[in-house]
Scaffold this motif. Structure first.
Motif, short mmCIF file in Angstrom:
data_model
loop_
_atom_site.label_atom_id
_atom_site.label_comp_id
_atom_site.label_asym_id
_atom_site.label_seq_id
_atom_site.Cartn_x
_atom_site.Cartn_y
_atom_site.Cartn_z
N GLU A 89 -55.08 29.13 39.05
CA GLU A 89 -54.62 28.43 40.24
C GLU A 89 -54.09 27.03 39.94
OE1 GLU A 89 -58.08 28.44 42.64
OE2 GLU A 89 -57.62 30.36 43.61
N THR A 90 -54.58 26.42 38.89
CA THR A 90 -54.22 25.04 38.63
C THR A 90 -52.73 24.87 38.37
OG1 THR A 90 -54.65 23.09 37.29
CG2 THR A 90 -54.66 25.18 36.15
N ARG A 91 -52.17 23.77 38.89
CA ARG A 91 -50.74 23.48 38.69
C ARG A 91 -50.55 22.35 37.69
NH1 ARG A 91 -47.12 25.25 42.22
NH2 ARG A 91 -45.87 23.37 42.07
N TYR A 92 -51.65 21.92 37.08
CA TYR A 92 -51.56 20.81 36.14
C TYR A 92 -51.32 21.34 34.73
CZ TYR A 92 -53.71 18.38 40.04
OH TYR A 92 -53.97 17.86 41.28
N PRO A 93 -50.64 20.57 33.89
CA PRO A 93 -50.47 21.01 32.50
C PRO A 93 -51.79 20.94 31.75
CG PRO A 93 -49.62 18.79 32.80
CD PRO A 93 -49.97 19.29 34.17
#
Length: 407
Positions: A89-93
């Motif tokens: 789910e995470t959208r962070y690199p």
């Protein structure tokens, strides 16, 4: 990491391209970290202020010993834990680590050297798989994807919405959870991912074709190196055999312009710039082009000169080369090469100053006149262009007569 450039260094007379980013270096005396520039170059040399030259292995040692850091240690300690979310789910690199930073530096060196980066190879593997979606090519694509520095993978496709999720879905084996905690990969999911890349490949091809249109008339083959028209002094007079020096504006090549005879383009340009007809005549009568320029420096300019000087200079060059066919042959002999006008007597507006700038309008206008001469030789000069030139000359002659008291 944000890379800045271009920059370069000179090594054994060779120009080595480079780029730079910001890192932290431990200051031994102050016992704290200070921001420094990390420079990398196409030949693999890496330098950082106060740390001396190194290569990738040397940079790895500096990071391992703490002499260089990507973030100051106290900043890492204060950093709050992000909210718990599944990896899918995470959208962070991915977090940037010393290891992934070293991979990024290696990629930047390859880019500077004109070699494909890990991202380039991954995109090529995507296109190869799209053309022939076999299991073997999918595994090659997985290897290429994992070779991209982990903290940069999320940006790989340039898709702000989906990021690299289509790749992660496609590279997960059937029945396995994507990223370990995401949805289970299915045939349908793989088909959707493949359709995404098929559309992406078609979009890339459309962009490639559209970009080719503005460059369709570019000359084929490798670019022609520039021709330098340098400033030179000939104490015993101009050489008898015409060369590139004849293209300079101070070369003695009399011509007629607006009903007056001028000994050089420099005389004509500066005389015509003068607001006072008496100053025009004084400049015209100067013994040398250098003296004409010196006299003009202390006179007032015409109010319209900034807006008209390029057009006037272009017409003066046309008049010069129309009057002297041998000089026109010298100009035509430069072919399609860019013409770089070098010197110290003209302002940067007219000359090229290399890395320092300069607008090189003297060189550009020579290229324009060369193109017109070439078109005239080919019989491709439009009649309308000739008529327009004649009309402009007639208008200018009338204006000049009023300005310079019948000059």
């Amino acid at each position: 990491m944000t890379w800045h450039g271009p920059t370069f260094r000179i090594s054994d007379g060779e120009h080595i391209d480079g780029a730079w980013c910001l890192v932290r270096r431990r200051h031994d005396l102050l016992d704290e970290y200070v921001v420094e520039h990390l420079f990398v170059y196409a030949d693999g040399l890496i330098t950082c202020d106060g740390s001396g030259p190194a290569d990738l292995a040397g940079l790895e040692r500096l990071l391992a010993t703490g002499k260089l850091a990507l973030d100051p240690p106290h900043a890492r300690e204060r950093r709050e834990e992000p909210p718990k979310r599944s990896k899918w789910e995470t959208r962070y690199p991915e977090p940037r680590t010393d290891e992934s930073f070293l991979a990024e530096v290696a990629d930047e060196i390859r880019r500077l050297a004109g070699l494909p980066t890990a991202a380039d190879r991954c995109r090529d593997a995507v296109l190869a798989y799209t053309e022939q979606p076999t299991q073997e090519r999918r595994l090659l694509l997985r290897d290429a994807y994992l070779a991209v520095p982990a903290h940069l993978r999320v940006y790989l496709l340039g898709d702000m919405d989906r990021q690299d999720r289509p790749l992660r879905m496609l590279l997960t084996d059937l029945g396995e959870a994507v990223d370990g905690d995401g949805p289970v990969a299915t045939e349908d999911m793989h088909h959707h991912a493949l359709a995404y890349f098929t559309d992406l490949a078609e979009g890339i091809e459309r962009v490639r074709r559209s970009r080719a249109v503005p460059y369709a008339d570019d000359p084929p083959g490798v670019p022609v190196p520039p021709v330098a028209v340098d400033e030179a002094v000939y104490p015993r007079g101009w050489p008898t055999e015409p060369g590139l020096f004849t293209l300079r504006n101070d070369y003695d090549a009399p011509f007629t312009y607006a009903g007056r005879e001028y000994p050089t383009v420099v005389h004509a340009y500066w005389a015509l710039s003068a607001a006072d007809p008496a100053d025009h005549d004084r400049i015209l009568a100067a013994a040398t082009a250098r003296r004409a320029r010196e006299l003009a420096g202390g006179t007032a300019r015409r109010a319209d000169w900034p807006g008209t000087r390029l057009a006037v200079m272009a017409d003066l060059l046309r008049a010069k080369f129309d009057r002297h066919p041998r000089l026109a042959e010298v100009l035509l002999a430069t072919g399609e090469a860019p013409i770089v006008h070098i010197g110290i007597s003209e302002a940067p507006f007219w000359r090229d100053e290399g890395p320092r700038g300069g607008r090189n309008w003297a060189g550009r206008l020579l290229e324009l006149v060369r193109s017109e001469l070439c078109a005239a030789q080919s019989g491709q000069t439009p009649a309308a262009r000739t008529a327009e030139t004649a009309l402009r000359a007639a208008t200018r002659t009338g204006s000049q007569t009023g300005e310079n008291g019948g000059a």
